[in-house]
Scaffold this active site. Structure first.
Site, PDB file in Angstrom:
ATOM      1  N   CYS A 113     -10.150  -0.825  -4.873  1.00 30.83           N
ATOM      2  CA  CYS A 113     -10.739   0.475  -4.508  1.00 30.83           C
ATOM      3  C   CYS A 113     -11.545   1.089  -5.655  1.00 30.83           C
ATOM      4  O   CYS A 113     -12.362   1.976  -5.435  1.00 30.83           O
ATOM      5  CB  CYS A 113      -9.658   1.444  -4.037  1.00 30.83           C
ATOM      6  SG  CYS A 113      -8.784   0.834  -2.590  1.00 30.83           S
ATOM      7  N   HIS A 250     -12.813   8.571  -4.443  1.00 27.46           N
ATOM      8  CA  HIS A 250     -12.414   7.493  -3.536  1.00 27.46           C
ATOM      9  C   HIS A 250     -11.652   8.121  -2.373  1.00 27.46           C
ATOM     10  O   HIS A 250     -10.847   9.038  -2.564  1.00 27.46           O
ATOM     11  CB  HIS A 250     -11.528   6.503  -4.297  1.00 27.46           C
ATOM     12  CG  HIS A 250     -10.880   5.509  -3.411  1.00 27.46           C
ATOM     13  ND1 HIS A 250     -11.591   4.757  -2.500  1.00 27.46           N
ATOM     14  CD2 HIS A 250      -9.577   5.130  -3.271  1.00 27.46           C
ATOM     15  CE1 HIS A 250     -10.756   3.968  -1.849  1.00 27.46           C
ATOM     16  NE2 HIS A 250      -9.524   4.185  -2.298  1.00 27.46           N
ATOM     17  N   ASN A 280     -10.036   4.469   4.708  1.00 23.94           N
ATOM     18  CA  ASN A 280     -10.225   3.920   3.364  1.00 23.94           C
ATOM     19  C   ASN A 280     -10.972   2.586   3.471  1.00 23.94           C
ATOM     20  O   ASN A 280     -10.407   1.602   3.948  1.00 23.94           O
ATOM     21  CB  ASN A 280      -8.844   3.731   2.715  1.00 23.94           C
ATOM     22  CG  ASN A 280      -8.924   3.204   1.296  1.00 23.94           C
ATOM     23  OD1 ASN A 280      -9.974   2.761   0.841  1.00 23.94           O
ATOM     24  ND2 ASN A 280      -7.803   3.244   0.599  1.00 23.94           N
TER      25      ASN A 280
HETATM   26  N1  ACO Z   1       3.318   6.220  11.833  1.00 23.16           N
HETATM   27  C1  ACO Z   1       4.513   6.821  11.987  1.00 23.16           C
HETATM   28  N2  ACO Z   1       5.481   6.757  11.076  1.00 23.16           N
HETATM   29  C2  ACO Z   1       5.229   6.080   9.947  1.00 23.16           C
HETATM   30  C3  ACO Z   1       4.010   5.434   9.717  1.00 23.16           C
HETATM   31  C4  ACO Z   1       3.032   5.521  10.730  1.00 23.16           C
HETATM   32  N3  ACO Z   1       1.822   4.948  10.607  1.00 23.16           N
HETATM   33  N4  ACO Z   1       4.048   4.844   8.517  1.00 23.16           N
HETATM   34  C5  ACO Z   1       5.263   5.111   7.993  1.00 23.16           C
HETATM   35  N5  ACO Z   1       5.971   5.835   8.861  1.00 23.16           N
HETATM   36  C6  ACO Z   1       7.326   6.346   8.704  1.00 23.16           C
HETATM   37  C7  ACO Z   1       8.151   5.528   7.749  1.00 23.16           C
HETATM   38  O1  ACO Z   1       8.712   4.410   8.393  1.00 23.16           O
HETATM   39  C8  ACO Z   1       9.201   6.538   7.331  1.00 23.16           C
HETATM   40  O2  ACO Z   1      10.148   6.617   8.325  1.00 23.16           O
HETATM   41  P1  ACO Z   1      11.723   6.819   7.950  1.00 23.16           P
HETATM   42  O3  ACO Z   1      11.771   8.154   7.243  1.00 23.16           O
HETATM   43  O4  ACO Z   1      12.385   6.784   9.265  1.00 23.16           O
HETATM   44  O5  ACO Z   1      12.049   5.670   7.047  1.00 23.16           O
HETATM   45  C9  ACO Z   1       8.439   7.866   7.316  1.00 23.16           C
HETATM   46  O6  ACO Z   1       7.267   7.640   8.136  1.00 23.16           O
HETATM   47  C10 ACO Z   1       7.994   8.276   5.941  1.00 23.16           C
HETATM   48  O7  ACO Z   1       7.370   7.156   5.303  1.00 23.16           O
HETATM   49  P2  ACO Z   1       6.808   7.246   3.868  1.00 23.16           P
HETATM   50  O8  ACO Z   1       6.235   5.916   3.473  1.00 23.16           O
HETATM   51  O9  ACO Z   1       7.846   7.870   2.977  1.00 23.16           O
HETATM   52  O10 ACO Z   1       5.611   8.303   4.091  1.00 23.16           O
HETATM   53  P3  ACO Z   1       4.704   8.996   3.045  1.00 23.16           P
HETATM   54  O11 ACO Z   1       4.775  10.449   3.203  1.00 23.16           O
HETATM   55  O12 ACO Z   1       4.849   8.412   1.665  1.00 23.16           O
HETATM   56  O13 ACO Z   1       3.268   8.574   3.583  1.00 23.16           O
HETATM   57  C11 ACO Z   1       1.479   7.085   3.076  1.00 23.16           C
HETATM   58  C12 ACO Z   1       2.896   7.220   3.597  1.00 23.16           C
HETATM   59  C13 ACO Z   1       0.547   7.827   4.012  1.00 23.16           C
HETATM   60  C14 ACO Z   1       1.131   5.612   3.051  1.00 23.16           C
HETATM   61  C15 ACO Z   1       1.411   7.700   1.657  1.00 23.16           C
HETATM   62  O14 ACO Z   1       2.423   7.208   0.845  1.00 23.16           O
HETATM   63  C16 ACO Z   1       0.083   7.428   1.013  1.00 23.16           C
HETATM   64  O15 ACO Z   1      -0.948   7.828   1.501  1.00 23.16           O
HETATM   65  N6  ACO Z   1       0.088   6.768  -0.127  1.00 23.16           N
HETATM   66  C17 ACO Z   1      -1.139   6.405  -0.798  1.00 23.16           C
HETATM   67  C18 ACO Z   1      -1.420   5.030  -0.399  1.00 23.16           C
HETATM   68  C19 ACO Z   1      -2.872   4.756  -0.201  1.00 23.16           C
HETATM   69  O16 ACO Z   1      -3.672   5.607   0.100  1.00 23.16           O
HETATM   70  N7  ACO Z   1      -3.200   3.494  -0.363  1.00 23.16           N
HETATM   71  C20 ACO Z   1      -4.514   3.047  -0.173  1.00 23.16           C
HETATM   72  C21 ACO Z   1      -4.872   2.004  -1.138  1.00 23.16           C
HETATM   73  S1  ACO Z   1      -4.838   2.597  -2.780  1.00 23.16           S
HETATM   74  C22 ACO Z   1      -5.942   3.732  -2.879  1.00 23.16           C
HETATM   75  O17 ACO Z   1      -6.919   3.628  -2.207  1.00 23.16           O
HETATM   76  C23 ACO Z   1      -5.760   4.852  -3.805  1.00 23.16           C
END
Ligand code: ACO
Length: 323
Positions: A113, A250, A280
């Protein structure tokens, strides 16, 4: 002393749009969850057989038209991508041939990224050294091909697309009020390799793979490293936070973008956001967002634009541009 002037930006997004509602038919998720946690509403997905090089060529042609530059003027093509057409040769060589560029060098840069910032840094430094005169810097990706479409934690986050920028060396005494790329800063810390990676690939593992991610860790690092990289760039140029007119970060998640905006004390109106419509697109998000801002007339001559990204590696960086 040479500096790179931005002559124009271009974009290409595949025709097919996949909304959150459509995704929710195949994975256990909902529009509400995706919008609340990420800000993403839809993404573009490449057609079967539509390759990274084709997306890149379309974006490059748009950028060349915007810039008023002929392919025959280009002597450097850099494609930032983690989804190249083949393991080798570089996707950039295919783009070079398709555009009719017959001189100079063409190669790929892989910093996920952060790839566009890395590619821009390489091109800008080559121009500053007089090794190139007019460069096409492209971010192009088909992340849809490396996603595990059964993993709701990752497949909802990404889309396909390409963005491009044409830059040219001009004489400039180093005045940071004059237009051009003021500086680029790039960094990596390979201790975080396992936080965001593809568990295979056409390289030394010899297996196909899918993207894997520790979302919370990525989130935390993205906010601090991207903001820090901009602060370092400002300091390097004797500028301060209020000097920034536009943040073009980004586009991974609206919550990451808003956190960086708050840390840099920027109003939401000064932050370019495309993540809602495009998700993304990895190395393509910054040139895609910059093209949108260029085309809708938001950017005024003399504006200071801060670019910043973080991706797998971790690799991250920033660039400051005077429009
Ligand atoms: N739909 C519904 N529920 C979901 C989904 C989904 N798509 N994905 C995860 N969940 C659930 C999980 O299973 C979990 O359930 P549980 O509590 O029963 O175990 C709950 O939602 C919470 O999951 P978390 O992973 O803790 O959610 P979080 O608030 O951390 O959000 C996310 C996840 C959106 C991926 C976040 O961590 C994030 O955006 N991180 C940055 C990652 C990113 O952007 N990566 C891109 C590449 S790197 C970059 O470009 C910078």
């Amino acid at each position: 002393m040479h500096r790179s002037l931005v002559l124009g930006c271009g974009a290409y997004l595949p025709e097919r749009v996949v909304t959150n509602e459509e995704l929710a038919k195949t994975v256990d998720t909902s529009d509400e969850w995706i919008v609340k946690r990420t800000g993403i509403r839809q993404r573009h997905i490449a057609a079967d057989g539509e390759l990274t090089s084709q997306l890149a060529v379309n974006a490059a042609q748009d950028a060349l038209t915007r810039a008023g530059v002929e392919a025959s003027d280009i002597d450097l093509v850099i494609v930032a991508t983690s989804t190249p057409d083949n393991t080798f040769p570089a996707t950039a060589t295919r783009v070079q041939a398709a555009l009719g560029v017959r001189q100079g060098a063409a190669f790929d840069v892989q910093a996920v990224c952060a790839g566009f910032i890395y590619a821009l840094s390489v091109a800008d430094n080559m121009i500053r050294l007089g090794q190139a005169t007019t460069a096409l810097v492209i971010g192009a990706e088909v992340f849809s091909r490396i996603l595990d479409w059964e993993d709701r934690g990752t497949c909802i986050l990404f889309g396909d697309g390409a963005g491009a920028m044409v830059i040219r060396g001009v004489e400039n005494g180093g005045d940071n009020a004059a237009p051009g790329i003021l500086s680029t800063h790039i960094y990596s810390d390979g201790r975080y390799y396992d936080m965001l990676y593809v568990d295979g690939g056409p390289g030394s593992t010899g297996t196909a793979g899918f993207l894997r991610m520790e979302g919370k860790e990525v989130f935390r690092h993205a906010v601090s490293r991207m903001a820090e990289a901009i602060e370092t760039a400002l300091e390097h140029n004797n500028l301060t936070l209020p000097d920034i007119n536009w943040l073009v970060p980004h586009q991974a998640n609206i919550r990451i973008i808003e956190s960086i905006g708050r840390r840099l004390r920027l109003s939401r109106d000064n932050v370019v956001v495309t993540v809602d419509q495009q998700a993304n697109t990895s190395a393509a998000t910054i040139p895609l967002a910059l093209t949108q801002a260029q085309n809708d007339g938001r950017l005024a001559s003399g504006d200071l634009i801060a670019l910043s990204a973080l991706g797998g590696g971790f690799s991250w960086g920033s660039a400051l541009l005077r429009w």
